[in-house]
Enzyme design. Structure first.
Site, PDB file in Angstrom:
ATOM      1  N   LYS A   1       0.851  -1.194   0.000  1.00 37.43           N
ATOM      2  CA  LYS A   1       0.000   0.000   0.000  1.00 37.43           C
ATOM      3  C   LYS A   1       0.880   1.234   0.000  1.00 37.43           C
ATOM      4  CE  LYS A   1      -1.807   2.907   2.700  1.00 37.43           C
ATOM      5  NZ  LYS A   1      -1.898   4.100   1.845  1.00 37.43           N
TER       6      LYS A   1
ATOM      7  N   GLU B   1      10.493   1.453  10.141  1.00 34.77           N
ATOM      8  CA  GLU B   1      11.448   2.528   9.810  1.00 34.77           C
ATOM      9  C   GLU B   1      10.695   3.828  10.005  1.00 34.77           C
ATOM     10  OE1 GLU B   1      14.548   2.147   9.120  1.00 34.77           O
ATOM     11  OE2 GLU B   1      14.664   0.012   8.716  1.00 34.77           O
TER      12      GLU B   1
ATOM     13  N   CYS C   1      13.954  11.143   5.689  1.00 28.88           N
ATOM     14  CA  CYS C   1      14.075  10.826   7.114  1.00 28.88           C
ATOM     15  C   CYS C   1      15.501  11.039   7.610  1.00 28.88           C
ATOM     16  CB  CYS C   1      13.641   9.388   7.350  1.00 28.88           C
ATOM     17  SG  CYS C   1      14.516   8.234   6.274  1.00 28.88           S
TER      18      CYS C   1
ATOM     19  N   GLU D   1      10.412  16.319  14.876  1.00 28.44           N
ATOM     20  CA  GLU D   1      10.606  16.193  13.426  1.00 28.44           C
ATOM     21  C   GLU D   1       9.677  17.168  12.683  1.00 28.44           C
ATOM     22  OE1 GLU D   1       9.124  12.676  11.265  1.00 28.44           O
ATOM     23  OE2 GLU D   1      11.092  12.515  10.336  1.00 28.44           O
TER      24      GLU D   1
HETATM   25  P1  NAD Z   1       2.616   8.207   7.668  1.00 28.47           P
HETATM   26  O1  NAD Z   1       2.967   7.455   8.882  1.00 28.47           O
HETATM   27  O2  NAD Z   1       1.535   9.214   7.736  1.00 28.47           O
HETATM   28  O3  NAD Z   1       2.180   7.195   6.496  1.00 28.47           O
HETATM   29  C1  NAD Z   1       3.013   6.154   6.051  1.00 28.47           C
HETATM   30  C2  NAD Z   1       2.150   5.080   5.399  1.00 28.47           C
HETATM   31  O4  NAD Z   1       1.328   4.482   6.396  1.00 28.47           O
HETATM   32  C3  NAD Z   1       1.179   5.613   4.335  1.00 28.47           C
HETATM   33  O5  NAD Z   1       1.062   4.687   3.280  1.00 28.47           O
HETATM   34  C4  NAD Z   1      -0.129   5.713   5.102  1.00 28.47           C
HETATM   35  O6  NAD Z   1      -1.265   5.645   4.268  1.00 28.47           O
HETATM   36  C5  NAD Z   1      -0.031   4.490   5.993  1.00 28.47           C
HETATM   37  N1  NAD Z   1      -0.864   4.530   7.207  1.00 28.47           N
HETATM   38  C6  NAD Z   1      -1.309   5.603   7.891  1.00 28.47           C
HETATM   39  N2  NAD Z   1      -2.063   5.206   8.941  1.00 28.47           N
HETATM   40  C7  NAD Z   1      -2.072   3.853   8.931  1.00 28.47           C
HETATM   41  C8  NAD Z   1      -2.664   2.864   9.755  1.00 28.47           C
HETATM   42  N3  NAD Z   1      -3.420   3.184  10.818  1.00 28.47           N
HETATM   43  N4  NAD Z   1      -2.455   1.561   9.460  1.00 28.47           N
HETATM   44  C9  NAD Z   1      -1.694   1.207   8.395  1.00 28.47           C
HETATM   45  N5  NAD Z   1      -1.123   2.102   7.561  1.00 28.47           N
HETATM   46  C10 NAD Z   1      -1.290   3.419   7.832  1.00 28.47           C
HETATM   47  O7  NAD Z   1       3.971   8.844   7.141  1.00 28.47           O
HETATM   48  P2  NAD Z   1       4.160   9.839   5.925  1.00 28.47           P
HETATM   49  O8  NAD Z   1       3.656  11.181   6.320  1.00 28.47           O
HETATM   50  O9  NAD Z   1       3.652   9.209   4.676  1.00 28.47           O
HETATM   51  O10 NAD Z   1       5.769   9.854   5.812  1.00 28.47           O
HETATM   52  C11 NAD Z   1       6.585  10.723   6.523  1.00 28.47           C
HETATM   53  C12 NAD Z   1       7.221  10.025   7.706  1.00 28.47           C
HETATM   54  O11 NAD Z   1       7.911   8.868   7.256  1.00 28.47           O
HETATM   55  C13 NAD Z   1       8.258  10.885   8.409  1.00 28.47           C
HETATM   56  O12 NAD Z   1       8.095  10.751   9.790  1.00 28.47           O
HETATM   57  C14 NAD Z   1       9.580  10.264   7.976  1.00 28.47           C
HETATM   58  O13 NAD Z   1      10.637  10.468   8.860  1.00 28.47           O
HETATM   59  C15 NAD Z   1       9.208   8.835   7.862  1.00 28.47           C
HETATM   60  N6  NAD Z   1      10.152   8.120   7.011  1.00 28.47           N
HETATM   61  C16 NAD Z   1      11.031   7.244   7.594  1.00 28.47           C
HETATM   62  C17 NAD Z   1      11.973   6.583   6.816  1.00 28.47           C
HETATM   63  C18 NAD Z   1      12.944   5.614   7.423  1.00 28.47           C
HETATM   64  O14 NAD Z   1      13.565   4.859   6.677  1.00 28.47           O
HETATM   65  N7  NAD Z   1      13.127   5.590   8.725  1.00 28.47           N
HETATM   66  C19 NAD Z   1      12.007   6.804   5.438  1.00 28.47           C
HETATM   67  C20 NAD Z   1      11.095   7.701   4.881  1.00 28.47           C
HETATM   68  C21 NAD Z   1      10.162   8.352   5.680  1.00 28.47           C
END
Ligand code: NAD
Length: 458
Positions: free
Chosen positions: A168, A243, A277, A364
């Protein structure tokens, strides 16, 4: 207008309800995506396909990864175009950072399978044979900042180890994942092995996590969402890799070579509009070189060209942190306001004068905003760097003491005199609230498989 569809059991399917996909560079609607409510059909398809895919040899699966890499390579400009449209990032960044890495992800794991170490342990009277079996049906949930890059970083090792997949992508950036499914269809990749469903995280995303037939979850996203995912997966004993977010420091010691440190720290702060990130959003500079550093740093920041942030909502979040910084006593040296008539643009923003433990310096923000702090000793720099709930990455810039300082930073990855220099064999992941588990090389292969021991008496 692009119409995105789910890809289930090798066929493209629509849903009655849709979600608008907005292009961040224009603020206009660019695509419609399915608002899928549950993932049952895609999980059944993956479960069925597992019977065949898990039983193929690893060599055959590795060959498929090579074919996918070739097909992506042939269509790389088309993929870069949709990635750039969806994320707003400059097309060269989409091509040379994102799509280039997708190709490398598949090629790397296609070749890496030969490195799986021999697994035989001799006893006086018996031999133990360790087999690596697939986990089964795995869920891959990914964010919007590096959409296809992060999806393929999970997909390649998951497929190599014999798993079938329900993925997803973020509802904000679905286009490149959809294009990948079209590529899989074109090269006649076995049906049902990769299933892609689109929709909101709290709806279809959560329905994937909750499903009893999902055997492992690889999640990349925010720390708050990671907590929800963990709370659902833990009581079901699902294997989980998280992650999550970061608040990384770039530390410039008094013996740094500023001719490499300054451009390195600018890139670490603002690449992808600060939406990686690993970005170094807290810049710690030794007090004795502060003036010299800033004289060159600010002009380089102003010359660094970036795209928009991902959405109206995210822009408002980033701007609210800039307002908070002012309330916390910060001074905005450059940037700080929305720019342009259309789209979601904030220029690179530099803030000084904040306490290192202020909210803006420890939470963040995930946008083109950095805070600058000074320190008097290596110990003080280390203490400031560690004073956050996160522990993902960081960089140290020094001619002599980089390694000594790097070892004391509480974080999964540290670069010395460079940033985002990646070897795909090494562990990638965070400590503290930045996550659980590691990706990369053998760590990915271990996550997407389970070791089974067979002890045979002589
Ligand atoms: P997010 O947590 O809002 O969403 C990530 C994914 O999870 C999306 O596909 C979203 O639709 C899904 N999601 C949301 N709620 C969910 C639930 N209840 N159950 C299952 N899936 C769900 O994050 P974002 O805003 O898309 O991305 C930004 C964040 O990602 C930042 O905090 C960034 O640091 C982090 N990030 C981390 C890494 C890493 O490798 N550590 C890499 C890239 C981004």
């Amino acid at each position: 207008m692009i119409i995105v569809q789910n890809y289930i059991a090798g066929s493209f399917e629509t849903e009655i309800e849709t979600i608008d996909d907005i292009g961040p560079a224009t603020g206009e609607k660019i695509a419609k995506i399915p608002r899928t409510l549950d993932a049952n059909a895609s999980i059944s398809a993956a479960k069925e396909a597992k019977k065949d895919w898990a039983n193929r040899t690893i060599e055959e699966r590795a060959q498929w990864l090579g074919k996918i890499a070739d097909a992506i390579e042939q269509r790389k400009s088309e993929l870069a175009k949709v990635e750039s449209l969806d994320t707003g990032k400059p097309i060269e960044v989409a091509l040379n950072v994102d799509i280039d890495r997708c190709i490398k992800n598949f090629r790397f794991f296609s070749e890496y399978h030969t490195h799986i170490s021999e697994n035989e342990y001799r006893m006086d009277d018996a031999t133990n044979f360790i087999l690596r079996k697939p986990m089964g049906v795995v869920a891959l949930i990914t964010p919007w900042n590096l959409p296809l890059y992060l999806l393929t970083w999970k997909l390649a090792p998951a497929l190599l180890m014999g798993n079938t997949v329900v993925a997803k992508p973020s509802e904000l950036t679905p286009l490149s994942a959809h294009a990948l499914c079209q590529i899989l269809e074109d090269i006649q990749f076995p049906k049902g092995v990769v299933n892609m469903v689109h929709g909101f995280g709290h709806e279809v995303g959560q329905s994937i996590i909750e499903h009893p037939d999902i055997d492992a979850i690889s999640f990349t996203g925010g720390t708050q969402t990671g907590r929800i995912v963990a709370s659902i997966a833990a009581p079901m004993f699902k294997k989980l890799s998280l992650e999550l977010g970061g608040k990384n420091s770039s530390i410039i010691l008094d013996d740094a070579d500023l001719s490499i440190a300054i451009p390195g720290v600018v890139r670490a702060g603002f690449l992808n509009s600060g939406q990686i990130c690993l970005c170094g959003s807290r810049i710690l500079v030794h007090a004795s070189i502060y003036d010299e550093f800033m004289k060159e740093f600010i002009p380089q920041v102003n010359n660094f060209s970036i795209g928009p942030v991902i959405s109206e909502n995210h822009m408002q979040k980033v701007l609210s942190y800039i307002e908070l910084a002012k309330e916390e006593g910060g001074e905005i040296l450059t940037g700080g306001e929305q720019s342009g008539e259309n789209g979601f643009f904030i220029p690179p923003t530099v803030i000084t004068g904040l306490e290192p433990d202020s909210r803006c310096s420890t939470e963040e923000i995930f946008g083109p905003v950095v805070t600058i702090h000074t320190f008097q000793s290596d110990e003080e720099a280390i203490a400031i760097a560690n004073n956050t709930d996160y522990g993902l990455a960081g960089s140290v810039w020094s001619k002599q003491r980089g390694m000594a300082v790097a070892e004391k930073i509480e974080s999964g990855m540290i670069w010395v005199n460079t940033w985002l220099h990646r070897d795909l064999r090494v562990p990638f992941g965070g400590v503290k609230d930045s996550g659980l588990g590691r990706e990369g090389g053998r760590w990915s292969l271990e996550f997407f498989s389970q070791p089974i021991n067979i002890c045979v008496m002589d």
